[in-house]
Write an enzyme that holds these catalytic residues in place. Sequence first.
Site, PDB file in Angstrom:
ATOM      1  N   ARG A  56       0.827  -1.205   0.000  1.00 20.90           N
ATOM      2  CA  ARG A  56       0.000   0.000   0.000  1.00 20.90           C
ATOM      3  C   ARG A  56       0.866   1.263   0.000  1.00 20.90           C
ATOM      4  O   ARG A  56       1.899   1.312   0.649  1.00 20.90           O
ATOM      5  CB  ARG A  56      -0.920   0.007   1.223  1.00 20.90           C
ATOM      6  CG  ARG A  56      -2.025  -1.028   1.160  1.00 20.90           C
ATOM      7  CD  ARG A  56      -2.904  -0.989   2.388  1.00 20.90           C
ATOM      8  NE  ARG A  56      -2.145  -1.349   3.588  1.00 20.90           N
ATOM      9  CZ  ARG A  56      -1.690  -0.504   4.489  1.00 20.90           C
ATOM     10  NH1 ARG A  56      -1.902   0.798   4.352  1.00 20.90           N
ATOM     11  NH2 ARG A  56      -1.012  -0.926   5.533  1.00 20.90           N
ATOM     12  N   LYS A 198      -8.584  -2.541   0.800  1.00 20.98           N
ATOM     13  CA  LYS A 198      -8.501  -1.686   1.983  1.00 20.98           C
ATOM     14  C   LYS A 198      -9.297  -0.396   1.840  1.00 20.98           C
ATOM     15  O   LYS A 198      -9.693   0.201   2.849  1.00 20.98           O
ATOM     16  CB  LYS A 198      -7.039  -1.377   2.295  1.00 20.98           C
ATOM     17  CG  LYS A 198      -6.243  -2.595   2.781  1.00 20.98           C
ATOM     18  CD  LYS A 198      -6.871  -3.241   4.011  1.00 20.98           C
ATOM     19  CE  LYS A 198      -6.000  -4.353   4.569  1.00 20.98           C
ATOM     20  NZ  LYS A 198      -6.650  -5.062   5.710  1.00 20.98           N
ATOM     21  N   HIS A 217     -10.309  -4.888  12.254  1.00 19.47           N
ATOM     22  CA  HIS A 217      -9.261  -5.524  11.450  1.00 19.47           C
ATOM     23  C   HIS A 217      -8.867  -6.788  12.193  1.00 19.47           C
ATOM     24  O   HIS A 217      -7.934  -6.797  12.991  1.00 19.47           O
ATOM     25  CB  HIS A 217      -8.080  -4.561  11.296  1.00 19.47           C
ATOM     26  CG  HIS A 217      -7.010  -5.064  10.389  1.00 19.47           C
ATOM     27  ND1 HIS A 217      -5.692  -4.733  10.528  1.00 19.47           N
ATOM     28  CD2 HIS A 217      -7.065  -5.893   9.315  1.00 19.47           C
ATOM     29  CE1 HIS A 217      -4.973  -5.313   9.588  1.00 19.47           C
ATOM     30  NE2 HIS A 217      -5.785  -6.023   8.846  1.00 19.47           N
ATOM     31  N   SER A 235       0.209  -7.311  10.427  1.00 21.43           N
ATOM     32  CA  SER A 235       0.827  -8.230   9.470  1.00 21.43           C
ATOM     33  C   SER A 235       2.005  -8.959  10.114  1.00 21.43           C
ATOM     34  O   SER A 235       2.833  -8.351  10.792  1.00 21.43           O
ATOM     35  CB  SER A 235       1.310  -7.444   8.247  1.00 21.43           C
ATOM     36  OG  SER A 235       1.962  -8.286   7.330  1.00 21.43           O
ATOM     37  N   LYS A 239      -2.366 -13.747  12.313  1.00 21.32           N
ATOM     38  CA  LYS A 239      -3.825 -13.588  12.327  1.00 21.32           C
ATOM     39  C   LYS A 239      -4.510 -14.556  11.356  1.00 21.32           C
ATOM     40  O   LYS A 239      -5.461 -15.255  11.713  1.00 21.32           O
ATOM     41  CB  LYS A 239      -4.152 -12.133  11.983  1.00 21.32           C
ATOM     42  CG  LYS A 239      -5.615 -11.775  11.923  1.00 21.32           C
ATOM     43  CD  LYS A 239      -5.807 -10.264  11.956  1.00 21.32           C
ATOM     44  CE  LYS A 239      -5.051  -9.565  10.842  1.00 21.32           C
ATOM     45  NZ  LYS A 239      -5.607  -9.785   9.513  1.00 21.32           N
ATOM     46  N   THR A 240      -4.024 -14.592  10.125  1.00 24.51           N
ATOM     47  CA  THR A 240      -4.617 -15.481   9.120  1.00 24.51           C
ATOM     48  C   THR A 240      -4.320 -16.942   9.447  1.00 24.51           C
ATOM     49  O   THR A 240      -5.194 -17.813   9.386  1.00 24.51           O
ATOM     50  CB  THR A 240      -4.085 -15.132   7.720  1.00 24.51           C
ATOM     51  OG1 THR A 240      -4.457 -13.786   7.406  1.00 24.51           O
ATOM     52  CG2 THR A 240      -4.651 -16.068   6.670  1.00 24.51           C
ATOM     53  N   ASP A 254      -9.834 -11.370   7.888  1.00 26.27           N
ATOM     54  CA  ASP A 254      -9.251 -10.032   7.977  1.00 26.27           C
ATOM     55  C   ASP A 254     -10.178  -8.914   8.444  1.00 26.27           C
ATOM     56  O   ASP A 254      -9.744  -8.035   9.162  1.00 26.27           O
ATOM     57  CB  ASP A 254      -8.675  -9.650   6.611  1.00 26.27           C
ATOM     58  CG  ASP A 254      -7.670  -8.511   6.701  1.00 26.27           C
ATOM     59  OD1 ASP A 254      -6.770  -8.570   7.561  1.00 26.27           O
ATOM     60  OD2 ASP A 254      -7.790  -7.550   5.923  1.00 26.27           O
ATOM     61  N   ARG A 319       1.545 -12.252  -1.850  1.00 24.50           N
ATOM     62  CA  ARG A 319       0.165 -12.444  -1.406  1.00 24.50           C
ATOM     63  C   ARG A 319      -0.575 -13.471  -2.254  1.00 24.50           C
ATOM     64  O   ARG A 319      -0.305 -13.644  -3.442  1.00 24.50           O
ATOM     65  CB  ARG A 319      -0.595 -11.116  -1.507  1.00 24.50           C
ATOM     66  CG  ARG A 319      -0.118 -10.044  -0.533  1.00 24.50           C
ATOM     67  CD  ARG A 319      -0.687 -10.241   0.845  1.00 24.50           C
ATOM     68  NE  ARG A 319      -0.220  -9.240   1.795  1.00 24.50           N
ATOM     69  CZ  ARG A 319      -0.741  -9.089   3.004  1.00 24.50           C
ATOM     70  NH1 ARG A 319      -1.737  -9.850   3.405  1.00 24.50           N
ATOM     71  NH2 ARG A 319      -0.258  -8.171   3.829  1.00 24.50           N
TER      72      ARG A 319
END
Length: 531
Positions: A56, A198, A217, A235, A239-240, A254, A319
Amino acid sequence: MSLPESALAGTGVTSGSTVHANLTAPGLYEHAIRRGEGRLSADGAFMAVTGVHTGRSVQDKFVVDDPEVHDQIWWGKINQPMPPERFRGLRSKVQAWLGARPVLFTQDLYAGADPAHRIKVRLVTTNAWHALFARNMFIRPPVEDLTGFAPDFTILHAPEYEANPAEDGCRTSTCIALSFAAKTILIAGTSYAGEIKKSIFTVMNWLLPAKGVLPMHCSANQGPAGDTALFFGLSGTGKTTLSSDPERSLIGDDEHGWSDTGVFNFEGGCYAKVIRLSREAEPQIWDASHRFGAVLENVVADARGNLDLNDGSLTENTRSCYPLEFIPNTMPGGRAALPKNVVMLTADAFGVLPPIAKLSSAQAMYHFLSGYTARVAGTEKGLGKEPQATFSTCFGAPFLPRHPEVYGKLLSDLIDRHGADCWLVNTGWSGGAYGTGSRMSIKVTRALLRAALDGSLAKVEFETDPFFGLQIPKALPGVPAEVLNPRNTWADKAAYDRTAADLVSRFEKNFEGFSGGVSEEVLAAAIRAAA
């Protein structure tokens, strides 16, 4: 198909071009390959390279300073103001540029699995693979809902268009500009697809608090007993990975909303970081990334399309984007019951936080507003050998248009109203800081989480950590006792004390900006150096 009038309705784009509206994955694949937008992996995933932008462009994001929203925006480096007249000028240029392209792709999609809080989104883009990315990431309406589809928000996606800073009020030729009044998002000068995802998350973060719904988030899953768990984390914190548990049903990886009736996913897909992805540790993400329909960003492969997920030569931020149904045990409908557990993840590269700690509701709000993790070389370009403490408010500062206290208060109120056990989990280092200690075992982390989620961990005896005021379990079956207290894992106890004191001072400094906007209870729960 040529559908310029209906497919572009409400976008301001007028075109005699060929407009491909709501193509499914096979059709988008066909166009993307024919147009040379990328190539296929050996397993059939579509591989795209995004060029100079592999993440980003935070410094190029703007919020339009419309009078009706001015007083409610959290202005600063994250939400940079753009004058309305500059936005209107740039929007006209982007609309004209898109209208002059020979081929356009549109997708009509939903954000929000709960119909009471759902928005309709229309994407207009020049690339088939970006349309496929959006189709994977957002919720795909049934065909009958596409007739007369009227978007609530429009994304004008012009990755090859170059903005003019002198004329358009932006910093570079790249610009992401969001107008809540015009209900339009402009994305220009970047092919990184995460900007599409996003930008809509930012919209949901704007809309939902006014309805008493907390946008988060976080990832979320549900156990066999119907118990919902939330996983907050920046990140690289897991989390994932941790939400993709074969023993629990995935709600989403997410973005979610928490209302008084339950939890709901904003999305219809996952956007997983896959650098050094292990098939053994993360079989679900691995399988989802090695099949037709997945979109791989900046992933390296050999001439035959065999992926090398250890290769970060293009970026460490490789990704994989795939629909939720690629994960075998997902929650149908993307909705679940009120959460029983709230987990805040941190990858502490200083190695001084415990692998798990129980939080009071005041501590939960404090750590939510702090949003701490620590990054190291190898996870992000430009970092040196020493760990770098990172604080991202509400675990998602770049996507918060409102003041952080708005979201913190919503979290606190929801926990108090509905009750939930809250946990801080360190997926980072143990036995020393990065370079000396070792990364926390994923097996240990999963064992601790299972004990937290099934309720057994809440029943054990706890002790208070003297540096951070955290409640640490003294013992847990199946987990080595010395791992639970981080100081016990360090050979040099004096070095631990120095490092812990240093991190305490970082927490203190970061929280100074919130001291006037939180309750006395939260202030009392704040981490501070011993007097």
